[in-house]
Design a protein around this motif. Sequence first.
Motif, PDB file in Angstrom:
ATOM      1  N   VAL A 229       3.398  15.822  41.990  1.00  0.00           N
ATOM      2  CA  VAL A 229       4.481  16.732  41.634  1.00  0.00           C
ATOM      3  C   VAL A 229       4.876  16.493  40.185  1.00  0.00           C
ATOM      4  CG1 VAL A 229       6.854  17.434  42.112  1.00  0.00           C
ATOM      5  CG2 VAL A 229       5.328  16.826  44.003  1.00  0.00           C
ATOM      6  N   GLY A 230       5.026  17.566  39.439  1.00  0.00           N
ATOM      7  CA  GLY A 230       5.421  17.470  38.035  1.00  0.00           C
ATOM      8  C   GLY A 230       4.509  18.321  37.180  1.00  0.00           C
ATOM      9  N   ASP A 231       4.593  18.127  35.910  1.00  0.00           N
ATOM     10  CA  ASP A 231       3.784  18.906  34.978  1.00  0.00           C
ATOM     11  C   ASP A 231       2.311  18.564  35.171  1.00  0.00           C
ATOM     12  OD1 ASP A 231       2.574  20.212  32.910  1.00  0.00           O
ATOM     13  OD2 ASP A 231       3.821  19.365  31.327  1.00  0.00           O
ATOM     14  N   GLY A 232       1.552  19.501  35.724  1.00  0.00           N
ATOM     15  CA  GLY A 232       0.141  19.251  36.016  1.00  0.00           C
ATOM     16  C   GLY A 232      -0.668  18.869  34.802  1.00  0.00           C
ATOM     17  N   ASP A 233      -0.244  19.300  33.618  1.00  0.00           N
ATOM     18  CA  ASP A 233      -0.980  18.972  32.399  1.00  0.00           C
ATOM     19  C   ASP A 233      -0.905  17.481  32.073  1.00  0.00           C
ATOM     20  OD1 ASP A 233      -1.692  21.597  32.096  1.00  0.00           O
ATOM     21  OD2 ASP A 233      -0.039  22.076  30.742  1.00  0.00           O
ATOM     22  N   ARG A 234       0.064  16.787  32.658  1.00  0.00           N
ATOM     23  CA  ARG A 234       0.196  15.357  32.397  1.00  0.00           C
ATOM     24  C   ARG A 234      -0.817  14.540  33.182  1.00  0.00           C
ATOM     25  NH1 ARG A 234       5.644  13.088  33.701  1.00  0.00           N
ATOM     26  NH2 ARG A 234       4.727  11.246  32.726  1.00  0.00           N
ATOM     27  N   VAL A 235      -1.406  15.147  34.241  1.00  0.00           N
ATOM     28  CA  VAL A 235      -2.415  14.430  35.017  1.00  0.00           C
ATOM     29  C   VAL A 235      -3.745  14.559  34.288  1.00  0.00           C
ATOM     30  CG1 VAL A 235      -3.556  14.168  37.244  1.00  0.00           C
ATOM     31  CG2 VAL A 235      -1.176  14.940  37.149  1.00  0.00           C
ATOM     32  N   ARG A 236      -4.097  13.533  33.559  1.00  0.00           N
ATOM     33  CA  ARG A 236      -5.300  13.576  32.729  1.00  0.00           C
ATOM     34  C   ARG A 236      -6.554  13.391  33.573  1.00  0.00           C
ATOM     35  NH1 ARG A 236      -8.146   9.730  29.919  1.00  0.00           N
ATOM     36  NH2 ARG A 236      -6.658   8.073  30.387  1.00  0.00           N
ATOM     37  N   MET A 237      -6.457  12.601  34.639  1.00  0.00           N
ATOM     38  CA  MET A 237      -7.641  12.297  35.425  1.00  0.00           C
ATOM     39  C   MET A 237      -7.242  11.824  36.817  1.00  0.00           C
ATOM     40  SD  MET A 237     -10.626   9.460  34.709  1.00  0.00           S
ATOM     41  CE  MET A 237      -9.534   8.114  35.160  1.00  0.00           C
ATOM     42  N   VAL A 238      -7.986  12.282  37.806  1.00  0.00           N
ATOM     43  CA  VAL A 238      -7.888  11.723  39.148  1.00  0.00           C
ATOM     44  C   VAL A 238      -9.147  10.905  39.369  1.00  0.00           C
ATOM     45  CG1 VAL A 238      -7.817  12.197  41.619  1.00  0.00           C
ATOM     46  CG2 VAL A 238      -6.460  13.594  40.040  1.00  0.00           C
ATOM     47  N   ARG A 239      -8.973   9.611  39.564  1.00  0.00           N
ATOM     48  CA  ARG A 239     -10.109   8.723  39.742  1.00  0.00           C
ATOM     49  C   ARG A 239     -10.145   8.213  41.174  1.00  0.00           C
ATOM     50  NH1 ARG A 239     -11.135   2.718  37.115  1.00  0.00           N
ATOM     51  NH2 ARG A 239     -13.247   2.469  37.884  1.00  0.00           N
ATOM     52  N   GLN A 240     -11.310   8.261  41.788  1.00  0.00           N
ATOM     53  CA  GLN A 240     -11.454   7.858  43.180  1.00  0.00           C
ATOM     54  C   GLN A 240     -12.440   6.699  43.280  1.00  0.00           C
ATOM     55  OE1 GLN A 240     -12.495  11.087  45.738  1.00  0.00           O
ATOM     56  NE2 GLN A 240     -12.764   9.785  47.540  1.00  0.00           N
ATOM     57  N   SER A 241     -12.085   5.681  44.097  1.00  0.00           N
ATOM     58  CA  SER A 241     -12.934   4.506  44.270  1.00  0.00           C
ATOM     59  C   SER A 241     -12.925   4.067  45.725  1.00  0.00           C
ATOM     60  CB  SER A 241     -12.445   3.331  43.409  1.00  0.00           C
ATOM     61  OG  SER A 241     -12.298   3.692  42.061  1.00  0.00           O
ATOM     62  N   ASP A 242     -14.049   3.513  46.187  1.00  0.00           N
ATOM     63  CA  ASP A 242     -14.140   2.899  47.499  1.00  0.00           C
ATOM     64  C   ASP A 242     -14.120   1.386  47.317  1.00  0.00           C
ATOM     65  OD1 ASP A 242     -14.332   5.244  48.998  1.00  0.00           O
ATOM     66  OD2 ASP A 242     -16.482   5.382  48.651  1.00  0.00           O
ATOM     67  N   VAL A 243     -13.286   0.713  48.115  1.00  0.00           N
ATOM     68  CA  VAL A 243     -13.185  -0.731  48.039  1.00  0.00           C
ATOM     69  C   VAL A 243     -13.216  -1.314  49.451  1.00  0.00           C
ATOM     70  CG1 VAL A 243     -11.845  -0.685  45.891  1.00  0.00           C
ATOM     71  CG2 VAL A 243     -10.666  -0.676  48.082  1.00  0.00           C
ATOM     72  N   ARG A 244     -13.294  -2.625  49.538  1.00  0.00           N
ATOM     73  CA  ARG A 244     -13.249  -3.317  50.816  1.00  0.00           C
ATOM     74  C   ARG A 244     -12.054  -4.254  50.793  1.00  0.00           C
ATOM     75  NH1 ARG A 244     -15.219  -7.984  53.553  1.00  0.00           N
ATOM     76  NH2 ARG A 244     -16.047  -7.515  55.646  1.00  0.00           N
ATOM     77  N   VAL A 245     -11.193  -4.152  51.807  1.00  0.00           N
ATOM     78  CA  VAL A 245     -10.016  -5.022  51.820  1.00  0.00           C
ATOM     79  C   VAL A 245     -10.430  -6.424  52.281  1.00  0.00           C
ATOM     80  CG1 VAL A 245      -8.448  -3.109  52.243  1.00  0.00           C
ATOM     81  CG2 VAL A 245      -9.361  -4.399  54.189  1.00  0.00           C
TER      82      VAL A 245
END
Length: 245
Positions: A229-245
């Motif tokens: 939520v907010g100014d969408g232009d401020r979201v420069r990148m959505v980064r996705q990663s898989d990890v193991r807890v």
Amino acid sequence: MGDADAAGIALLGPGECHVWSAGARWAPELLDVLDERERERCAQFRHDGARALYLTAHVLARRTVGVQLGVDPRDVVFVPVCKNCRRPQDPPHGKPTLPGTPLELSLSHSGTRAMVALTTVGPVGVDIEEITARAGLPLDVLSAPERAELDRLPETARSRAFIRYWARKEAVLKATGDGLMVDPATLTVTGPDAPARLVEWRERPEPHLPVRLEDLAVGDGYRAAVAVVGDGDRVRMVRQSDVRV
């Protein structure tokens, strides 16, 4: 973009939203990472799979936040906040918040996958849904345009399309903090084959805050989305990663 720790948990950069996912894992030693309230909640699950999924999601949340703040995951303090409660919450419930920090957090789990989203841009919501066989789809959660689009699809494609709609709507409602106190049918999102976007929100009081909505890649058996939520232009990148807890 910040450096990643040994588990692959990177530091947030300006304007970034990071999403981490992990497969459910039960390991008794992981209970030590949780606080007392979380351990009590974990023990209430009757099925091993649900217990492991809850444990994984909350350990993942603590570890990702701990990396950002430079603290031990055990020292992370989550404060649940329900925007619909006008009195002190007993027991505490609602969206987890991190008072005194710039971090916004959301977590979700389904099937055997857990997912956590973090950003400093604005309130965030993430949702993951396992695609399962259903005797009937709860079509009343869709808006009229969404139902019309669903009706145009072959019957064999409707379950997957419905889950795409639902994950997107749930991500938005988690980000705004409304949850299912708001009728999901008042939201219209783009069709399942189009890039994710919030098209309309009927009956939403003004002013309407902009929402950045994106689908996430989680494999054929799941659908997932994240909303900020907010100014969408401020979201420069959505980064996705898989990890193991």
